[in-house]
Design a protein around this motif. Structure first.
Motif, PDB file in Angstrom:
ATOM      1  N   LEU A 154       0.855  -1.179   0.000  1.00 34.62           N
ATOM      2  CA  LEU A 154       0.000   0.000   0.000  1.00 34.62           C
ATOM      3  C   LEU A 154       0.897   1.237   0.000  1.00 34.62           C
ATOM      4  CD1 LEU A 154      -3.143   0.517   2.223  1.00 34.62           C
ATOM      5  CD2 LEU A 154      -1.567   2.382   1.729  1.00 34.62           C
ATOM      6  N   ILE A 155       0.667   2.146  -0.957  1.00 37.70           N
ATOM      7  CA  ILE A 155       1.548   3.319  -1.035  1.00 37.70           C
ATOM      8  C   ILE A 155       0.821   4.643  -0.843  1.00 37.70           C
ATOM      9  CG2 ILE A 155       3.324   2.214  -2.433  1.00 37.70           C
ATOM     10  CD1 ILE A 155       2.101   3.616  -4.895  1.00 37.70           C
ATOM     11  N   GLN A 156      -0.504   4.722  -1.167  1.00 43.45           N
ATOM     12  CA  GLN A 156      -1.212   5.988  -1.025  1.00 43.45           C
ATOM     13  C   GLN A 156      -2.707   5.746  -0.814  1.00 43.45           C
ATOM     14  OE1 GLN A 156       0.406   7.577  -4.807  1.00 43.45           O
ATOM     15  NE2 GLN A 156       0.861   9.454  -3.687  1.00 43.45           N
ATOM     16  N   GLU A 157      -3.345   6.685  -0.123  1.00 34.59           N
ATOM     17  CA  GLU A 157      -4.803   6.650   0.053  1.00 34.59           C
ATOM     18  C   GLU A 157      -5.346   8.042  -0.187  1.00 34.59           C
ATOM     19  OE1 GLU A 157      -6.543   4.442   3.392  1.00 34.59           O
ATOM     20  OE2 GLU A 157      -4.491   3.925   3.991  1.00 34.59           O
ATOM     21  N   GLU A 158      -6.512   8.106  -0.831  1.00 37.53           N
ATOM     22  CA  GLU A 158      -7.149   9.387  -1.123  1.00 37.53           C
ATOM     23  C   GLU A 158      -8.650   9.156  -1.230  1.00 37.53           C
ATOM     24  OE1 GLU A 158      -5.200  12.532  -3.837  1.00 37.53           O
ATOM     25  OE2 GLU A 158      -6.746  11.601  -5.103  1.00 37.53           O
ATOM     26  N   GLY A 159      -9.406   9.588  -0.233  1.00 35.28           N
ATOM     27  CA  GLY A 159     -10.844   9.353  -0.238  1.00 35.28           C
ATOM     28  C   GLY A 159     -11.142   7.859  -0.209  1.00 35.28           C
ATOM     29  N   ASN A 160     -11.945   7.409  -1.177  1.00 33.55           N
ATOM     30  CA  ASN A 160     -12.291   5.984  -1.235  1.00 33.55           C
ATOM     31  C   ASN A 160     -11.368   5.192  -2.162  1.00 33.55           C
ATOM     32  OD1 ASN A 160     -13.175   7.076  -3.668  1.00 33.55           O
ATOM     33  ND2 ASN A 160     -14.986   5.755  -3.786  1.00 33.55           N
ATOM     34  N   ARG A 161     -10.222   5.783  -2.519  1.00 31.00           N
ATOM     35  CA  ARG A 161      -9.261   5.164  -3.441  1.00 31.00           C
ATOM     36  C   ARG A 161      -7.981   4.807  -2.689  1.00 31.00           C
ATOM     37  NH1 ARG A 161      -8.542   5.204  -9.054  1.00 31.00           N
ATOM     38  NH2 ARG A 161     -10.452   6.472  -9.208  1.00 31.00           N
ATOM     39  N   ILE A 162      -7.551   3.554  -2.847  1.00 28.43           N
ATOM     40  CA  ILE A 162      -6.336   3.076  -2.200  1.00 28.43           C
ATOM     41  C   ILE A 162      -5.407   2.520  -3.278  1.00 28.43           C
ATOM     42  CG2 ILE A 162      -5.389   1.574  -0.409  1.00 28.43           C
ATOM     43  CD1 ILE A 162      -8.225   1.384   0.737  1.00 28.43           C
ATOM     44  N   ARG A 163      -4.169   2.977  -3.292  1.00 32.64           N
ATOM     45  CA  ARG A 163      -3.218   2.588  -4.343  1.00 32.64           C
ATOM     46  C   ARG A 163      -2.187   1.605  -3.807  1.00 32.64           C
ATOM     47  NH1 ARG A 163      -1.237   6.929  -8.531  1.00 32.64           N
ATOM     48  NH2 ARG A 163      -3.334   6.350  -9.246  1.00 32.64           N
ATOM     49  N   GLY A 205       7.473   1.866 -12.433  1.00 31.35           N
ATOM     50  CA  GLY A 205       7.512   1.593 -13.868  1.00 31.35           C
ATOM     51  C   GLY A 205       6.125   1.311 -14.382  1.00 31.35           C
ATOM     52  N   MET A 206       6.044   0.918 -15.638  1.00 33.30           N
ATOM     53  CA  MET A 206       4.740   0.744 -16.275  1.00 33.30           C
ATOM     54  C   MET A 206       3.949  -0.397 -15.641  1.00 33.30           C
ATOM     55  SD  MET A 206       5.895  -0.912 -19.879  1.00 33.30           S
ATOM     56  CE  MET A 206       6.764  -2.480 -19.946  1.00 33.30           C
ATOM     57  N   GLY A 207       2.662  -0.123 -15.467  1.00 33.96           N
ATOM     58  CA  GLY A 207       1.738  -1.131 -14.994  1.00 33.96           C
ATOM     59  C   GLY A 207       1.998  -1.676 -13.613  1.00 33.96           C
ATOM     60  N   ARG A 208       2.714  -0.944 -12.771  1.00 32.77           N
ATOM     61  CA  ARG A 208       3.065  -1.474 -11.454  1.00 32.77           C
ATOM     62  C   ARG A 208       2.064  -1.093 -10.367  1.00 32.77           C
ATOM     63  NH1 ARG A 208       7.855  -3.960 -10.702  1.00 32.77           N
ATOM     64  NH2 ARG A 208       9.395  -3.853 -12.367  1.00 32.77           N
ATOM     65  N   THR A 209       1.068  -0.272 -10.702  1.00 37.33           N
ATOM     66  CA  THR A 209       0.123   0.145  -9.669  1.00 37.33           C
ATOM     67  C   THR A 209      -1.297  -0.290  -9.997  1.00 37.33           C
ATOM     68  OG1 THR A 209      -0.153   2.328 -10.697  1.00 37.33           O
ATOM     69  CG2 THR A 209       1.493   2.135  -8.962  1.00 37.33           C
ATOM     70  N   ILE A 210      -2.062  -0.536  -8.960  1.00 36.09           N
ATOM     71  CA  ILE A 210      -3.479  -0.842  -9.071  1.00 36.09           C
ATOM     72  C   ILE A 210      -4.206  -0.081  -7.978  1.00 36.09           C
ATOM     73  CG2 ILE A 210      -3.154  -2.980  -7.737  1.00 36.09           C
ATOM     74  CD1 ILE A 210      -5.579  -4.133  -9.248  1.00 36.09           C
ATOM     75  N   ASP A 211      -5.303   0.568  -8.353  1.00 38.50           N
ATOM     76  CA  ASP A 211      -6.113   1.321  -7.393  1.00 38.50           C
ATOM     77  C   ASP A 211      -7.362   0.520  -7.057  1.00 38.50           C
ATOM     78  OD1 ASP A 211      -4.269   3.325  -7.720  1.00 38.50           O
ATOM     79  OD2 ASP A 211      -5.647   4.756  -8.662  1.00 38.50           O
ATOM     80  N   LEU A 212      -7.629   0.351  -5.778  1.00 39.06           N
ATOM     81  CA  LEU A 212      -8.878  -0.244  -5.333  1.00 39.06           C
ATOM     82  C   LEU A 212      -9.801   0.892  -4.900  1.00 39.06           C
ATOM     83  CD1 LEU A 212      -7.647  -3.315  -3.227  1.00 39.06           C
ATOM     84  CD2 LEU A 212      -8.000  -3.111  -5.711  1.00 39.06           C
ATOM     85  N   VAL A 213     -10.990   0.926  -5.486  1.00 36.19           N
ATOM     86  CA  VAL A 213     -11.960   1.983  -5.205  1.00 36.19           C
ATOM     87  C   VAL A 213     -13.146   1.357  -4.485  1.00 36.19           C
ATOM     88  CG1 VAL A 213     -13.445   3.756  -6.197  1.00 36.19           C
ATOM     89  CG2 VAL A 213     -11.237   3.220  -7.280  1.00 36.19           C
ATOM     90  N   CYS A 214     -13.402   1.812  -3.269  1.00 40.65           N
ATOM     91  CA  CYS A 214     -14.528   1.295  -2.499  1.00 40.65           C
ATOM     92  C   CYS A 214     -15.821   1.834  -3.103  1.00 40.65           C
ATOM     93  CB  CYS A 214     -14.403   1.705  -1.038  1.00 40.65           C
ATOM     94  SG  CYS A 214     -15.648   0.952   0.024  1.00 40.65           S
TER      95      CYS A 214
END
Length: 317
Positions: free
Chosen positions: A178-187, A195-204
């Protein structure tokens, strides 16, 4: 055994020619592979990506003419985001406007500029200004200038009724953090350097109705592993969690396993090899209808059934 990021994303389109024109003609991706859905050989499976089909740049489509439009909601990938060079958002807003595609500059997300729009079937697409990966080999013979071209995946967003089970899978099994949180979005980010394609955001998205997967929907997302050995080790670990995991499937250009993650999204684990130059030279990618060996005896019938398409013109901007 850790995942290194996204391998590809597969979505559903209705009209194959319109799909091809949008992603190659408008967005400037390379037409990397023209093949068929191995489970439904009467329909196309298109692959778009960078100049050589690098994992982490590949967006694929099952094209089902006449398919009804899906309904967005929870339990699905709610946006596919590509990376673009810093300062390119304005170019893309103008280009999309010129081509009569409704687009908007979304609120900054984790400090990054975001351009948001949808493809002709309603698939949500985002372009995010971000640091570029040296892995990407941009396609230089398309309609978009190199300085503004798409640079592989930035991330995907998953809209979920509840995110805890998916977050646990990502961190404890896939090695994400887990690297960042913003509202209902967690990265979350895969191990290694950015690099490319290394992140995924989970949105509640507990207030949304369940999604209905059809045209304009993401069918599944694939995560990349180095080789078959790592894939089998990861399969064993996922089975140990109580998930139903498919056998290894030979997709010609990679080997795959599939399972449903706790939030309901179909996940795939795909190997980097063999790669897209297995049956076409790099300079000929996308120019032939490629079929697996076991389908070759049926080529005349398959070619007769498939809709006729006009291949994109190779140019230099």
């Amino acid at each position: 055994m850790n995942i290194t990021g996204l391998h590809h994303v597969t979505a559903i389109a209705s009209d194959p020619q319109r799909n091809l024109d949008f992603y190659v003609g408008l967005l400037g991706l390379r037409f990397v592979k023209r093949t068929v859905n191995f489970d439904d050989p009467g329909s196309y499976h298109f692959y778009f990506g960078d100049a050589i089909g690098t994992p982490g740049t590949i967006l694929t489509f099952f094209s089902w003419p006449g398919a009804r439009r899906g309904m967005h909601g929870s339990g699905e990938i709610s946006a596919i985001a590509f990376a673009i060079p810093t300062g390119s958002a304005g170019y893309w807003l103008e280009r999309l406007k010129e081509q009569h595609v409704s687009a908007e500059r979304a609120p900054r997300r984790f400090g990054e500029e975001v351009v948001r729009f949808a493809d002709p079937d309603g698939t949500p697409i985002e372009l995010i200004e971000s640091t570029q990966s040296t892995e990407v080999q941009p396609w230089t013979k398309g309609q978009v200038p190199l300085k503004h071209s798409l640079r592989g995946f930035h991330s995907v967003s998953a809209a979920l009724d509840g995110y805890e089970g998916t977050a646990k899978l990502l961190t404890e099994t896939f090695g994400y953090r887990l690297i960042q949180e913003e509202g209902n979005r967690i990265r979350f980010a895969a191990p290694g350097e950015p690099g490319m394609g290394r992140t995924i955001d989970l949105v509640c998205a507990a207030d949304r109705q369940p999604a209905r997967i059809a045209a304009g929907s993401v069918h599944h997302i694939a995560f990349r592993v180095l080789d078959d050995e790592q894939q089998m080790a990861l399969r064993k670990k996922i089975v140990g969690l109580g998930c139903n995991v498919s056998p290894v499937m030979d997709r010609t250009y990679f080997h795959s396993i599939y399972f449903r993650e706790p939030g309901g999204v179909l996940f795939e684990i795909a190997t980097d090899p063999p790669g897209f130059s297995k049956d076409e030279a790099v300079d000929e990618l996308g120019t032939h209808l490629c079929l697996p060996a076991w389908m070759e005896p049926s080529r005349p019938q398959i070619e007769e059934i498939l809709p006729k398409i006009v291949l994109p013109t190779v140019t230099t901007v």
